[in-house]
Write a protein that holds these residues in place. Structure first.
Motif, PDB file in Angstrom:
ATOM      1  N   GLN A 286       0.800  -1.194   0.013  1.00  0.00           N
ATOM      2  CA  GLN A 286       0.192   0.032  -0.025  1.00  0.00           C
ATOM      3  C   GLN A 286       0.753   1.208  -0.098  1.00  0.00           C
ATOM      4  OE1 GLN A 286      -3.141   0.025  -0.347  1.00  0.00           O
ATOM      5  NE2 GLN A 286      -3.446  -2.176  -0.420  1.00  0.00           N
ATOM      6  N   THR A 287       2.182   1.345  -0.520  1.00  0.00           N
ATOM      7  CA  THR A 287       2.939   2.313  -0.451  1.00  0.00           C
ATOM      8  C   THR A 287       3.342   2.818  -1.928  1.00  0.00           C
ATOM      9  OG1 THR A 287       3.699   1.738   1.732  1.00  0.00           O
ATOM     10  CG2 THR A 287       5.160   3.238   0.464  1.00  0.00           C
ATOM     11  N   ASN A 288       4.112   1.573  -2.634  1.00  0.00           N
ATOM     12  CA  ASN A 288       4.622   1.682  -3.884  1.00  0.00           C
ATOM     13  C   ASN A 288       3.481   1.644  -4.930  1.00  0.00           C
ATOM     14  OD1 ASN A 288       7.178   2.398  -2.827  1.00  0.00           O
ATOM     15  ND2 ASN A 288       7.470  -0.078  -2.618  1.00  0.00           N
ATOM     16  N   PHE A 289       3.893   2.181  -6.175  1.00  0.00           N
ATOM     17  CA  PHE A 289       2.891   1.833  -7.284  1.00  0.00           C
ATOM     18  C   PHE A 289       3.124   0.662  -8.070  1.00  0.00           C
ATOM     19  CE2 PHE A 289       2.701   6.571  -6.906  1.00  0.00           C
ATOM     20  CZ  PHE A 289       1.390   6.999  -6.862  1.00  0.00           C
ATOM     21  N   LYS A 290       2.059   0.142  -8.447  1.00  0.00           N
ATOM     22  CA  LYS A 290       2.150  -1.028  -9.390  1.00  0.00           C
ATOM     23  C   LYS A 290       3.296  -1.140 -10.382  1.00  0.00           C
ATOM     24  CE  LYS A 290      -2.405  -2.733  -7.770  1.00  0.00           C
ATOM     25  NZ  LYS A 290      -3.732  -3.172  -8.284  1.00  0.00           N
ATOM     26  N   SER A 291       3.988  -1.930 -10.608  1.00  0.00           N
ATOM     27  CA  SER A 291       4.802  -1.801 -11.861  1.00  0.00           C
ATOM     28  C   SER A 291       5.196  -2.969 -12.429  1.00  0.00           C
ATOM     29  CB  SER A 291       6.400  -1.172 -11.284  1.00  0.00           C
ATOM     30  OG  SER A 291       6.634  -2.241 -10.279  1.00  0.00           O
ATOM     31  N   HIS A 292       4.917  -4.477 -11.802  1.00  0.00           N
ATOM     32  CA  HIS A 292       5.270  -5.579 -12.348  1.00  0.00           C
ATOM     33  C   HIS A 292       3.748  -6.465 -12.338  1.00  0.00           C
ATOM     34  CE1 HIS A 292       9.471  -3.976 -12.055  1.00  0.00           C
ATOM     35  NE2 HIS A 292       9.693  -4.805 -12.872  1.00  0.00           N
ATOM     36  N   VAL A 293       3.723  -7.398 -13.255  1.00  0.00           N
ATOM     37  CA  VAL A 293       2.791  -8.342 -13.339  1.00  0.00           C
ATOM     38  C   VAL A 293       3.366  -9.780 -13.309  1.00  0.00           C
ATOM     39  CG1 VAL A 293       2.726  -8.500 -15.758  1.00  0.00           C
ATOM     40  CG2 VAL A 293       0.825  -9.050 -14.632  1.00  0.00           C
ATOM     41  N   LEU A 294       2.632 -10.897 -12.536  1.00  0.00           N
ATOM     42  CA  LEU A 294       2.808 -12.203 -12.773  1.00  0.00           C
ATOM     43  C   LEU A 294       2.010 -12.902 -13.562  1.00  0.00           C
ATOM     44  CD1 LEU A 294       2.625 -12.866  -8.800  1.00  0.00           C
ATOM     45  CD2 LEU A 294       4.690 -12.236 -10.153  1.00  0.00           C
ATOM     46  N   LEU A 295       2.868 -13.204 -14.852  1.00  0.00           N
ATOM     47  CA  LEU A 295       1.981 -14.131 -15.960  1.00  0.00           C
ATOM     48  C   LEU A 295       1.466 -15.075 -15.631  1.00  0.00           C
ATOM     49  CD1 LEU A 295       5.111 -13.695 -18.359  1.00  0.00           C
ATOM     50  CD2 LEU A 295       3.421 -12.148 -17.942  1.00  0.00           C
ATOM     51  N   ARG A 296       1.484 -15.763 -14.475  1.00  0.00           N
ATOM     52  CA  ARG A 296       0.800 -16.819 -14.170  1.00  0.00           C
ATOM     53  C   ARG A 296      -0.519 -16.691 -13.938  1.00  0.00           C
ATOM     54  NH1 ARG A 296       3.045 -22.381 -14.074  1.00  0.00           N
ATOM     55  NH2 ARG A 296       5.157 -22.088 -14.106  1.00  0.00           N
ATOM     56  N   CYS A 297      -0.966 -15.551 -12.808  1.00  0.00           N
ATOM     57  CA  CYS A 297      -2.162 -15.258 -12.616  1.00  0.00           C
ATOM     58  C   CYS A 297      -2.473 -13.726 -12.992  1.00  0.00           C
ATOM     59  CB  CYS A 297      -2.349 -15.300 -11.094  1.00  0.00           C
ATOM     60  SG  CYS A 297      -1.266 -14.368  -9.877  1.00  0.00           S
ATOM     61  N   MET A 298      -1.556 -13.019 -13.814  1.00  0.00           N
ATOM     62  CA  MET A 298      -1.888 -11.741 -14.141  1.00  0.00           C
ATOM     63  C   MET A 298      -2.102 -10.640 -13.091  1.00  0.00           C
ATOM     64  SD  MET A 298      -1.288 -12.267 -17.289  1.00  0.00           S
ATOM     65  CE  MET A 298      -1.522 -10.690 -17.618  1.00  0.00           C
ATOM     66  N   HIS A 299      -1.968 -11.046 -11.731  1.00  0.00           N
ATOM     67  CA  HIS A 299      -2.078 -10.054 -10.606  1.00  0.00           C
ATOM     68  C   HIS A 299      -0.791  -8.994 -10.606  1.00  0.00           C
ATOM     69  CE1 HIS A 299      -4.887 -12.988  -8.851  1.00  0.00           C
ATOM     70  NE2 HIS A 299      -5.197 -12.067  -9.029  1.00  0.00           N
ATOM     71  N   VAL A 300      -1.174  -7.678 -10.225  1.00  0.00           N
ATOM     72  CA  VAL A 300      -0.035  -6.684 -10.342  1.00  0.00           C
ATOM     73  C   VAL A 300       0.427  -6.109  -9.039  1.00  0.00           C
ATOM     74  CG1 VAL A 300       0.832  -4.598 -11.558  1.00  0.00           C
ATOM     75  CG2 VAL A 300      -1.111  -6.037 -12.522  1.00  0.00           C
ATOM     76  N   PHE A 301       1.722  -6.069  -8.787  1.00  0.00           N
ATOM     77  CA  PHE A 301       2.458  -5.798  -7.427  1.00  0.00           C
ATOM     78  C   PHE A 301       3.605  -4.655  -7.895  1.00  0.00           C
ATOM     79  CE2 PHE A 301       0.869  -9.958  -7.138  1.00  0.00           C
ATOM     80  CZ  PHE A 301      -0.145  -9.634  -6.181  1.00  0.00           C
ATOM     81  N   CYS A 302       4.021  -4.241  -6.892  1.00  0.00           N
ATOM     82  CA  CYS A 302       5.343  -3.227  -6.939  1.00  0.00           C
ATOM     83  C   CYS A 302       6.527  -4.206  -6.994  1.00  0.00           C
ATOM     84  CB  CYS A 302       5.531  -2.410  -5.770  1.00  0.00           C
ATOM     85  SG  CYS A 302       5.877  -3.167  -4.187  1.00  0.00           S
TER      86      CYS A 302
END
Length: 334
Positions: A286-302
């Protein structure tokens, strides 16, 4: 087989001659024995006259007659044996003559065979020379075949590398498609530009599939595949240009959101800005902006949260617990 027969034939007359000589010696011995017996009989007749002395010292005509009959019988037997030996000797002499004639014929045949053998040796020499020539030609053909095999192997290796390059480009195309789909979901204002980019990407994927089918079916059309690959690269450049345009549009949207936050009042506009900011921030920290995606499930995190999980070997999605690897992480541009 004929040479062995000619080599063994002279031994047969030699054996026949040895047998004849033995028979002649036996005949001569029998004749000498008969002569000795006749001389002994004559000697006894001269000494005893018409009487012989028995075991009591008296002269007995019957004993002399019996002895003479026995001696005469022995003489007759020896004469018969001598006649048989003479006949055998005559037969052996005739056989020896026949063997000598056969031996002479064999000598003539051996002479002719020697000449035939000489001619065959010359023919063998010519065949050996031709064999050497054919062996040299065979060695040359083997070298040419080995060179051709090496060239074919080099072409196969080159085709394999090109196929790997094509697969890498396809992987990049799929990653771009996923990134573009994420960008379309996050930025509503960039929907039209994203749709145009998605259309171009689908066309590029279709051309890529056609190139892959051509590469698998016909290896000799590598040059055509290379040209098609260059065309696809150009289309990917156009996609990259469109992506930059989308990025610029997103940047403009972010700037507008920032300006809206500054000028908005405490009503629904401020709440909307807060919601947008919440969507853009990582759901884990809840601090950094989303920048990378997991190709397995397509969820996005920093990037920091994903790197932390990779370093601590907790390689599961924080949202759905889907396992992932370092190769399943891709950067997105918002």
């Amino acid at each position: 087989g004929d040479d062995d027969t000619h080599m063994k034939s002279p031994a047969q007359p030699a054996a026949g001659e040895s047998e004849t000589a033995r028979k002649v010696v036996e005949l001569q011995s029998a004749r000498e024995e008969v002569d000795r017996l006749q001389q002994r009989i004559k000697k006894y007749e001269d000494i005893l006259g018409g009487a012989v002395v028995d075991e009591h010292g008296s002269i007995s005509e019957d004993a002399k007659t019996n002895e003479l009959a026995a001696k005469q019988k022995r003489v007759d037997e020896l004469v018969l044996e001598r006649d048989g030996l003479e006949r055998t000797s005559a037969m052996m002499e005739r056989e020896l003559q026949t063997i000598c004639d056969s031996f002479a014929k064999l000598e003539e045949q051996n002479t002719s065979k020697v000449w035939d053998l000489s001619a065959k040796e010359q023919a063998v020499g010519r065949v050996v020379a031709e064999k050497c020539k054919y062996e040299e030609k065979f060695i040359g053909l083997n070298k040419e075949r080995e060179a051709q095999r090496m060239a074919n192997q080099a072409l196969r290796n080159q085709n394999a590398k090109q196929l790997e390059h094509i697969k890498a480009i396809e992987e990049r195309d799929r990653a771009l498609a996923q990134q573009l789909s994420l960008v379309g979901g996050e930025a509503e204002k960039a929907t039209q530009a994203w749709q145009a980019t998605q259309t171009q990407l689908q066309e590029a994927q279709q051309r890529s599939q056609e190139l892959e089918d051509q590469a698998r079916g016909l290896e000799e059309q590598v040059r055509i595949a290379t040209q098609a690959l260059n065309e696809r690269t150009e289309s990917l450049g156009a996609v990259e240009h469109d992506r930059r345009r989308v990025q610029e549009a997103l940047d403009a949207a972010n700037r507008q959101l920032g300006e809206a936050e500054k000028t908005a009042d405490q009503t629904g506009l401020a709440k909307l800005c807060a919601d947008y900011k919440t969507l853009l921030k990582c759901t884990t920290c809840q601090t950094n902006f989303k920048s990378h995606v997991l190709l397995r499930c397509m969820h996005v995190f920093c990037k920091q949260c994903i790197d932390s999980r990779i370093e601590t070997r907790q390689r599961k999605c924080p949202t759905c617990s889907e396992p992932f690897g370092a190769k399943d992480v891709r950067q997105i541009y918002l």
